[in-house]
Design an enzyme around this catalytic site. Structure first.
Site, PDB file in Angstrom:
ATOM      1  N   THR A 108       0.824  -1.207   0.000  1.00 16.34           N
ATOM      2  CA  THR A 108       0.000   0.000   0.000  1.00 16.34           C
ATOM      3  C   THR A 108       0.860   1.259   0.000  1.00 16.34           C
ATOM      4  OG1 THR A 108      -1.820  -1.122   1.138  1.00 16.34           O
ATOM      5  CG2 THR A 108      -1.759   1.285   1.277  1.00 16.34           C
ATOM      6  N   SER A 323      46.309 -12.465  -5.004  1.00 15.95           N
ATOM      7  CA  SER A 323      46.728 -12.503  -3.608  1.00 15.95           C
ATOM      8  C   SER A 323      47.477 -11.235  -3.245  1.00 15.95           C
ATOM      9  CB  SER A 323      47.628 -13.717  -3.368  1.00 15.95           C
ATOM     10  OG  SER A 323      48.156 -13.706  -2.057  1.00 15.95           O
ATOM     11  N   SER A 324      47.330 -10.850  -1.984  1.00 17.05           N
ATOM     12  CA  SER A 324      48.102  -9.716  -1.469  1.00 17.05           C
ATOM     13  C   SER A 324      49.469 -10.160  -0.969  1.00 17.05           C
ATOM     14  CB  SER A 324      47.328  -9.046  -0.329  1.00 17.05           C
ATOM     15  OG  SER A 324      47.162  -9.961   0.751  1.00 17.05           O
TER      16      SER A 324
END
Length: 449
Positions: A108, A323-324
């Site tokens: 509504t 990957s870091s």
């Protein structure tokens, strides 16, 4: 676009509804009920504006009714309301729909957001300030002959029909891309596996064509379950009885013309007011499609594993450093993304199922959640199919050298000798081949000469 100068107006205006007075920003085209919803559901805001096709469908339904109802109003009002509906359809009023998709009230608040925006935009076109509801009223004019309970689900179905077509337009190129991959590796053999164990030889293109055909089946299933969405309970109003709806013949004809879709009234609006079975079927078809893509992505993650310590039978395009901490590592990020899309679709389908079951008596009050998940699934799957094709499948390469080496190291060819030598004899040959470090074909041929 005609508008009224609001620079001289106070920053806020007061509007009244059946619960009292509400303060609304002066520039807003929405009104009291939308403002209440913003307060009630402030932590759940994925705004309606994120679902353009849903808003477009609301505008189309309102336009169809406005064309019918215009004969009851002064010409200037009919012209202004019809023009405002056109602006909603075109997306020009989207900033005025900040309301959350998830909400109580069976939709509504969303429906009244639409009614209020159209009414106030029509007032602007008449050079009147917002909330001049004695001239154009959200309920008495914009909502004339309607209920949330028939407009909201009808708008949802129209939006989903269009999204399904868009989704298929992204799935079809993905299917074609898999066909191209199959053609590139048609001449090559590889090891087939069951339960992650060596099984029997197979042609590489058969593996890819299996993925292609599974996607085709999922797409066809989606299209099949989409067909019932054309049946709308529009005109059923509150519970399906059609109370206050007026003559719907012109409305449906106009709506078909506006949307370009083959829409028709539901045969039983009482049932259609609460029965969301067609929406549940769609959610299941979306889940099937999402999990089908996820299965293909999982296969590719495994088959492209390595490159030195894994299977390395396919090469996925490198999309990002993996990957870091580990130099040179590249992860299958697109395949992993597709996996998560599949998981997400599966969870949303379960939520839709629970919401469908809770449609007590003559109305399902949980349609906002159903709408949220179905529309989000359609958008996410369309996006995922395009990315999967563009960033993974189009650049997918088969590695015939690694594949044939793996096949030759295995004893997958042993099964082919069973009809000639018998199961037990082949088992013994496998043991001998392992002990001698030779190929089973060599031992089997020696027995048959």
């Amino acid at each position: 676009m005609p508008s009224i100068n609001t620079s001289s107006l106070p920053p806020c205006r007061d509007e009244g509804d059946s619960l009292g007075t509400v303060t609304v920003p002066a520039h807003a085209l929405y009104g009291a009920q939308t403002q209440r919803a913003l307060v009630n559901f402030e932590q759940l805001r994925e705004p309606m504006a994120h679902h353009r096709e849903f808003l477009r469908a609301f505008g189309e339904i309102k336009l169809a009714y406005a064309r019918r109802n215009a004969s009851l109003w002064p010409e200037s009002i009919g012209t202004a309301v019809i023009a405002a509906c056109g602006e909603l359809i075109a997306g020009e009023l989207d900033p005025h729909f900040p309301i959350s998709m998830l909400q109580g009230g069976a939709g509504t608040a969303t429906h009244m957001n639409v009614n209020e925006v159209i009414a106030n935009r029509a007032l602007q076109r008449l050079q009147l300030p917002p909330a001049s509801y004695q001239v154009i009223h959200p309920n008495d004019h914009i909502n004339l002959g309607q209920s949330t309970n028939d407009v909201y689900p009808s708008a949802l179905r129209i939006a989903l029909i269009r999204w399904n077509k868009r989704l298929c337009s992204e799935i079809d190129p993905l299917i074609a891309s898999l066909q191209s991959v199959a053609a590139r590796c048609e001449q090559h053999q590889k090891l087939g596996r069951t339960q992650l164990q060596d099984a029997v030889p197979m042609h590489a293109h058969a593996e890819v064509l299996g993925w292609r055909d599974a996607l085709m089946a999922a797409r066809d299933h989606l299209l099949a379950v989409s067909e019932p969405l054309n049946c709308l309970n529009l005109g059923g109003t509150a519970i399906g009885s059609g109370l206050n709806s007026g003559d719907m013949t012109g409305v449906f004809g106009s709506l078909v013309s506006i949307t370009g879709l083959n829409l028709e009234p539901a045969q039983n609006c009482y049932r259609a007011s609460w029965d969301c079975g067609d929406l549940l079927s769609l959610a299941s078809a979306q889940k099937r499609l999402g999990l089908c893509m996820s299965k293909i992505a999982s296969d590719l993650r495994l088959l492209a594993s390595g490159p030195k310590g894994g299977l390395n039978e396919y090469h996925l395009p490198a999309r990002a450093p993996g990957s870091s901490i580990m130099p040179g590592k590249v992860n299958p990020v697109i395949a992993e993304f597709i996996n998560q899309v599949g998981f997400d679709c599966s969870g949303r389908e379960h939520a839709v199922a629970l919401a469908c079951e809770q449609g007590q008596l003559q109305l399902n009050a949980f349609l906002p959640l159903i709408a949220h998940h179905l529309l989000t699934n359609a958008q996410t799957l369309s996006h995922a199919a395009r990315l999967f094709r563009a960033h993974a499948i189009d650049g997918l390469r088969f590695n015939p050298e690694a594949a044939i080496a793996t096949l030759n190291r295995s004893h997958a060819k042993a099964t082919a000798w069973v009809p000639r030598l018998g199961y037990s004899a082949v088992v013994k040959l496998l043991e001998q081949a392992e002990q001698r470090g030779c190929d089973i074909d060599t031992l089997a041929q020696a027995l048959t000469e």
